[in-house]
Design an enzyme around this catalytic site. Structure first.
Site, PDB file in Angstrom:
ATOM      1  CG  ASP A 145      -1.934  -1.090   1.218  1.00 11.67           C
ATOM      2  OD1 ASP A 145      -2.432  -1.394   0.117  1.00 11.67           O
ATOM      3  OD2 ASP A 145      -2.232  -1.643   2.292  1.00 11.67           O
TER       4      ASP A 145
ATOM      5  CE1 TYR B  44       3.349  -6.643   4.386  1.00 16.37           C
ATOM      6  CE2 TYR B  44       2.671  -8.877   4.956  1.00 16.37           C
ATOM      7  CZ  TYR B  44       2.872  -7.893   4.004  1.00 16.37           C
ATOM      8  OH  TYR B  44       2.602  -8.150   2.683  1.00 16.37           O
TER       9      TYR B  44
ATOM     10  CG  ASP C 256      -4.867   2.955   4.873  1.00 12.65           C
ATOM     11  OD1 ASP C 256      -5.104   4.175   4.841  1.00 12.65           O
ATOM     12  OD2 ASP C 256      -4.825   2.269   3.830  1.00 12.65           O
TER      13      ASP C 256
ATOM     14  NE  ARG D  60      -5.191  -1.754   3.230  1.00 14.06           N
ATOM     15  CZ  ARG D  60      -5.995  -1.557   2.184  1.00 14.06           C
ATOM     16  NH1 ARG D  60      -6.959  -0.651   2.262  1.00 14.06           N
ATOM     17  NH2 ARG D  60      -5.843  -2.263   1.087  1.00 14.06           N
TER      18      ARG D  60
END
Length: 297
Positions: A105, A132, A146, A238
């Site tokens: 993203d 992540y 987000d 997300r």
């Protein structure tokens, strides 16, 4: 003292018959072989070619050619799309065949795997688990799930770390996950984010994902916590934040996201885009390249 090659050949020819008999005797021949002496420059030529191939210029040319069929791992900067990074690399390297594995993203940073030349054919096989680190803000939801989105809901409920840890166990393993509305998933041939931007009503079908581990790393402030996740390709962090908020009776969104590992490639293998461009200008970019075999093994 240097001896002329012609003189050596003359002397050998002058005792050719004797040498022929000696050769026949040594290897048990019933006849004397015919001997021919000449000045063969091929050994000198091979030596000269080897020296040329070992030269710094030729080695760099060889490596540059190899570079155009390999992988590089860029530390994607914040507020840049993965496509924008690819576009810049295409210009920097003056190359047509280029692609990436695993979109990040725009607000995310970290490992972006980029394939060059023939390596683009191996993108399909680079379907590795990813790790992540990310931060989640509780008590508020965004339309994009987000930090870049528009606030759509708020709550005074902020969970404790103990409450969060109880819920995290439910995410581990194979799961059905609904991607965010603002995602590249296709809905009836259209990208979901295109429909979302036009305020269209639509439903996204859940997708099967696998989460190997999901850990809370602690609190950053009153309503923000840090996490680490190891998951399959296609997992939306997300969505995890969104669903975690719902489980805890509140709202949540991802405030920060960084990909720290894909397969065996981690942060020690990545390079900033600006730094990579500098290396290209001085011809040393091959030093941060990875072969197809190295990446896929």
């Amino acid at each position: 003292e240097e001896v002329d090659d012609t003189e050596i050949i003359y002397k050998l020819n002058s005792c050719k018959q004797y040498l022929a008999r000696e050769v026949a005797s040594l290897i048990n021949l019933k006849f004397s072989p015919k001997l021919i002496f000449r000045n063969d420059k091929s050994i000198d030529e091979i030596s000269r070619i080897e020296n040329v191939l070992r030269s710094e210029k030729v080695q760099k040319d060889i490596q540059r050619n190899w570079v155009m069929n390999g992988w590089i791992f860029i530390d994607k900067p914040k507020d840049k799309t993965s496509f924008q990074v690819i576009y810049e690399l295409r210009k920097i390297l003056n190359i047509k065949k280029i692609g990436h594995s695993g979109t990040l993203d725009p607000f995310a940073t970290g490992v972006l795997a980029v394939a060059l030349g023939e390596a683009t054919k191996s993108i399909y096989y680079f379907n590795q688990k990813k790790i992540y680190t990310f931060k989640v803000v509780f008590g508020e939801s965004k339309d994009t799930d987000d930090i870049t989105g528009r606030t759509i809901n708020k709550s005074d409920v902020t969970p404790s770390e103990e409450e969060i840890n109880k819920c995290l166990k439910l995410f581990v393993g194979q799961q059905l996950q609904v991607p965010p509305k603002y995602s590249a998933v296709k809905v009836n041939g259209r990208r979901a984010y295109e429909l979302a931007r036009k305020n269209k009503k639509f439903e996204i079908q859940p997708k099967t994902i696998f989460i190997k581990s999901l850990v809370c790393l602690g609190s950053c402030n009153n309503n923000e916590y840090s996490f680490s996740i190891e998951c399959s390709s296609g997992t939306y962090v997300r969505s995890i934040a969104r669903d975690l908020g719902k489980m805890l009776g509140t709202y949540a969104y991802v405030s920060e996201l960084r990909r720290v590992k894909i397969g065996k490639i981690d942060e020690k293998d990545i390079i900033l885009l600006d730094k990579f461009e500098e290396l290209v200008h001085i011809g040393d970019h091959f030093e941060v390249m990875h072969s197809i075999r190295e990446v896929l093994d």
